[in-house]
Motif scaffolding. Structure first.
Motif, PDB file in Angstrom:
ATOM      1  N   ALA A 278       0.835  -1.206   0.000  1.00  0.00           N
ATOM      2  CA  ALA A 278       0.000   0.000   0.000  1.00  0.00           C
ATOM      3  C   ALA A 278       0.870   1.256   0.000  1.00  0.00           C
ATOM      4  O   ALA A 278       0.612   2.215  -0.747  1.00  0.00           O
ATOM      5  N   GLU A 279       1.923   1.272   0.825  1.00  0.00           N
ATOM      6  CA  GLU A 279       2.836   2.420   0.869  1.00  0.00           C
ATOM      7  C   GLU A 279       3.619   2.541  -0.436  1.00  0.00           C
ATOM      8  O   GLU A 279       3.756   3.639  -1.002  1.00  0.00           O
ATOM      9  N   PHE A 280       4.138   1.422  -0.905  1.00  0.00           N
ATOM     10  CA  PHE A 280       4.903   1.419  -2.149  1.00  0.00           C
ATOM     11  C   PHE A 280       4.049   1.898  -3.319  1.00  0.00           C
ATOM     12  O   PHE A 280       4.479   2.736  -4.129  1.00  0.00           O
ATOM     13  N   ASN A 281       2.835   1.390  -3.422  1.00  0.00           N
ATOM     14  CA  ASN A 281       1.967   1.763  -4.539  1.00  0.00           C
ATOM     15  C   ASN A 281       1.627   3.245  -4.514  1.00  0.00           C
ATOM     16  O   ASN A 281       1.560   3.889  -5.573  1.00  0.00           O
ATOM     17  N   HIS A 282       1.427   3.794  -3.343  1.00  0.00           N
ATOM     18  CA  HIS A 282       1.100   5.222  -3.272  1.00  0.00           C
ATOM     19  C   HIS A 282       2.269   6.073  -3.758  1.00  0.00           C
ATOM     20  O   HIS A 282       2.079   7.054  -4.489  1.00  0.00           O
ATOM     21  N   ILE A 283       3.484   5.697  -3.363  1.00  0.00           N
ATOM     22  CA  ILE A 283       4.670   6.417  -3.841  1.00  0.00           C
ATOM     23  C   ILE A 283       4.767   6.323  -5.358  1.00  0.00           C
ATOM     24  O   ILE A 283       4.989   7.324  -6.058  1.00  0.00           O
ATOM     25  N   MET A 284       4.605   5.118  -5.895  1.00  0.00           N
ATOM     26  CA  MET A 284       4.712   4.923  -7.344  1.00  0.00           C
ATOM     27  C   MET A 284       3.637   5.710  -8.100  1.00  0.00           C
ATOM     28  O   MET A 284       3.907   6.334  -9.133  1.00  0.00           O
ATOM     29  N   GLU A 285       2.414   5.685  -7.595  1.00  0.00           N
ATOM     30  CA  GLU A 285       1.328   6.402  -8.264  1.00  0.00           C
ATOM     31  C   GLU A 285       1.618   7.895  -8.344  1.00  0.00           C
ATOM     32  O   GLU A 285       1.415   8.533  -9.382  1.00  0.00           O
ATOM     33  N   LYS A 286       2.115   8.453  -7.251  1.00  0.00           N
ATOM     34  CA  LYS A 286       2.426   9.891  -7.230  1.00  0.00           C
ATOM     35  C   LYS A 286       3.560  10.234  -8.188  1.00  0.00           C
ATOM     36  O   LYS A 286       3.488  11.215  -8.943  1.00  0.00           O
ATOM     37  N   LEU A 287       4.607   9.428  -8.177  1.00  0.00           N
ATOM     38  CA  LEU A 287       5.787   9.755  -8.978  1.00  0.00           C
ATOM     39  C   LEU A 287       5.580   9.464 -10.458  1.00  0.00           C
ATOM     40  O   LEU A 287       6.046  10.214 -11.320  1.00  0.00           O
ATOM     41  N   LEU A 288       4.909   8.374 -10.772  1.00  0.00           N
ATOM     42  CA  LEU A 288       4.756   7.971 -12.165  1.00  0.00           C
ATOM     43  C   LEU A 288       3.766   8.835 -12.925  1.00  0.00           C
ATOM     44  O   LEU A 288       3.834   8.942 -14.152  1.00  0.00           O
ATOM     45  N   THR A 289       2.843   9.459 -12.225  1.00  0.00           N
ATOM     46  CA  THR A 289       1.812  10.244 -12.890  1.00  0.00           C
ATOM     47  C   THR A 289       2.333  11.578 -13.395  1.00  0.00           C
ATOM     48  O   THR A 289       1.840  12.110 -14.404  1.00  0.00           O
ATOM     49  N   HIS A 290       3.330  12.131 -12.738  1.00  0.00           N
ATOM     50  CA  HIS A 290       3.806  13.476 -13.077  1.00  0.00           C
ATOM     51  C   HIS A 290       4.495  13.483 -14.436  1.00  0.00           C
ATOM     52  O   HIS A 290       5.207  12.553 -14.800  1.00  0.00           O
ATOM     53  N   ASN A 291       4.274  14.552 -15.198  1.00  0.00           N
ATOM     54  CA  ASN A 291       4.822  14.590 -16.562  1.00  0.00           C
ATOM     55  C   ASN A 291       6.336  14.790 -16.590  1.00  0.00           C
ATOM     56  O   ASN A 291       6.958  14.647 -17.648  1.00  0.00           O
ATOM     57  N   LYS A 292       6.961  15.085 -15.455  1.00  0.00           N
ATOM     58  CA  LYS A 292       8.418  15.210 -15.425  1.00  0.00           C
ATOM     59  C   LYS A 292       9.112  13.896 -15.059  1.00  0.00           C
ATOM     60  O   LYS A 292      10.335  13.853 -14.961  1.00  0.00           O
ATOM     61  N   ALA A 293       8.343  12.824 -14.867  1.00  0.00           N
ATOM     62  CA  ALA A 293       8.943  11.517 -14.651  1.00  0.00           C
ATOM     63  C   ALA A 293       9.611  11.066 -15.949  1.00  0.00           C
ATOM     64  O   ALA A 293       8.965  10.929 -16.985  1.00  0.00           O
ATOM     65  N   ALA A 294      10.924  10.850 -15.900  1.00  0.00           N
ATOM     66  CA  ALA A 294      11.687  10.551 -17.113  1.00  0.00           C
ATOM     67  C   ALA A 294      11.952   9.066 -17.301  1.00  0.00           C
ATOM     68  O   ALA A 294      12.347   8.645 -18.400  1.00  0.00           O
ATOM     69  N   GLY A 295      11.748   8.253 -16.269  1.00  0.00           N
ATOM     70  CA  GLY A 295      12.004   6.832 -16.390  1.00  0.00           C
ATOM     71  C   GLY A 295      12.010   6.158 -15.032  1.00  0.00           C
ATOM     72  O   GLY A 295      12.081   6.811 -13.989  1.00  0.00           O
ATOM     73  N   LEU A 296      11.920   4.838 -15.065  1.00  0.00           N
ATOM     74  CA  LEU A 296      11.892   4.010 -13.865  1.00  0.00           C
ATOM     75  C   LEU A 296      12.829   2.834 -14.075  1.00  0.00           C
ATOM     76  O   LEU A 296      12.806   2.203 -15.146  1.00  0.00           O
ATOM     77  N   GLU A 297      13.661   2.521 -13.065  1.00  0.00           N
ATOM     78  CA  GLU A 297      14.462   1.304 -13.137  1.00  0.00           C
ATOM     79  C   GLU A 297      14.103   0.377 -11.994  1.00  0.00           C
ATOM     80  O   GLU A 297      13.823   0.821 -10.883  1.00  0.00           O
TER      81      GLU A 297
END
Length: 332
Positions: A278-297
């Protein structure tokens, strides 16, 4: 030489080999996502004498267990890492040092093409030494931040380091610390400025790990602090920094050992506690949604430690949904 062929894989697939690089194009595809495979284990110690770390098989393992079918990427790119060795470089003190540098340059070259495309890149290791090449590619593009989500700081520098694996030191290296052969490849140091880095989720509290970090300008939020302040506060302060500093974007590093050991025992470098999904998913949802997210490893899930894929499939279900939902509706 260019070779093009057609295979059947979840629909029609076109595969192109260009000077040692592979590019797979799916007909049933998600135009918002690309996958990049960097199957390297160069930054890790042997789990047992004569045994290579199994994380090199992570891309194929995630593919076999449905991650690629779930994301339906527009393209899949891959670069083959050099052979693993136990030889320690006397100059840098790091095992596989020359190979890591060579592979980082190869990664950066491939990613220059990938980052120019519209789809969001999901980069699969391997171990977290792949961060070096990814960071180099971003530095060549502009000024980027780093959200470093990890159960360990990996900001251990000599004389504190007890390991000759780069995985223990990769955050220090990408922020300009450590031997310049690794931290200043092609004169790009630092790949990320310390004040633009959030180090989140650590639960190893020895002073050897924390003293160098506290003396840096990195924003540090260990597991206890994160859970006390909340994931909303953590992600909001990071995104505010990105906007205030007018960064070109930010990169998200996920080491699977940030998750609670009860739900992610196949992560390399296990320790007690960790984030809930639940904590991990909330962090990912916030970060991945923003248009300045350039990539994920994604790094350090060892298939050898999850023979039934029970934990892998749970990870795929959680992270895959976060990626798909976020990239459908990115926000400004």
């Amino acid at each position: 030489m260019t070779l093009t062929c057609t295979l059947q894989f979840s629909g029609l697939v076109n595969i192109s080999y260009l000077y040692g690089k592979s590019k797979y194009t799916f007909s049933l595809m998600n135009h918002n996502i690309n996958i990049v495979e960097f199957p390297s284990n160069l930054g890790l110690e042997e789990p047992a004498p004569g045994t290579e770390p199994g994380v090199r098989n992570l891309p194929s393992w995630l593919r076999e267990n449905g991650f690629y079918d779930m994301l339906k990427p527009q393209n899949v790119y891959t670069a083959k890492a050099p052979a693993y060795s136990t030889r320690r470089d006397p100059e840098t003190g790091i095992r596989n040092s020359a190979s890591i540098v060579d592979f980082a340059k190869q990664q950066a070259e491939l990613l220059e093409e990938v980052f120019e495309e519209d789809p969001f890149p999901v980069i699969i290791g391997g171990d977290c030494s792949i961060l070096v090449g990814n960071a180099m590619a971003l530095k060549r593009k502009g000024d980027y931040g780093l959200f470093y989500l990890n159960g360990q700081t990996n900001y251990v520098v000599p004389p504190f380091s007890q390991s000759d694996g780069l995985a223990e030191q990769n955050l220090a290296v990408v922020s300009g610390q450590g031997h310049p052969r690794l931290s200043d490849i092609d004169g790009l140091s630092p790949y990320f400025r310390e004040e633009h880095i959030w180090c989140v989720g650590n639960r190893e509290y020895g002073q050897d790990h924390l003293t160098p970090l506290h003396e840096s300008d990195i924003h540090y939020m260990d597991l206890d602090t994160l859970q006390h302040n909340g994931t909303e506060h953590c992600t909001n302060t990071f995104l505010q920094m990105v906007e205030q500093e007018d960064l070109d974007g930010y990169f998200i590093h996920v080491d699977t050992d940030v998750l609670d050991d009860m739900v992610m025992p196949p992560a390399t470098g296990r320790s007690d506690d960790g984030l809930t999904y639940a904590e991990f998913n909330h962090i990912m949802e916030k970060l991945l949604t923003h248009n300045k997210a350039a990539g994920l490893e994604i790094t350090l899930l060892d298939p050898d430690l999850d023979p039934t894929a029970e934990y892998t499939r749970e990870f795929i279900a959680n992270l895959g949904k976060c990626i798909i939902d976020a990239r459908k509706h990115p926000i400004a």
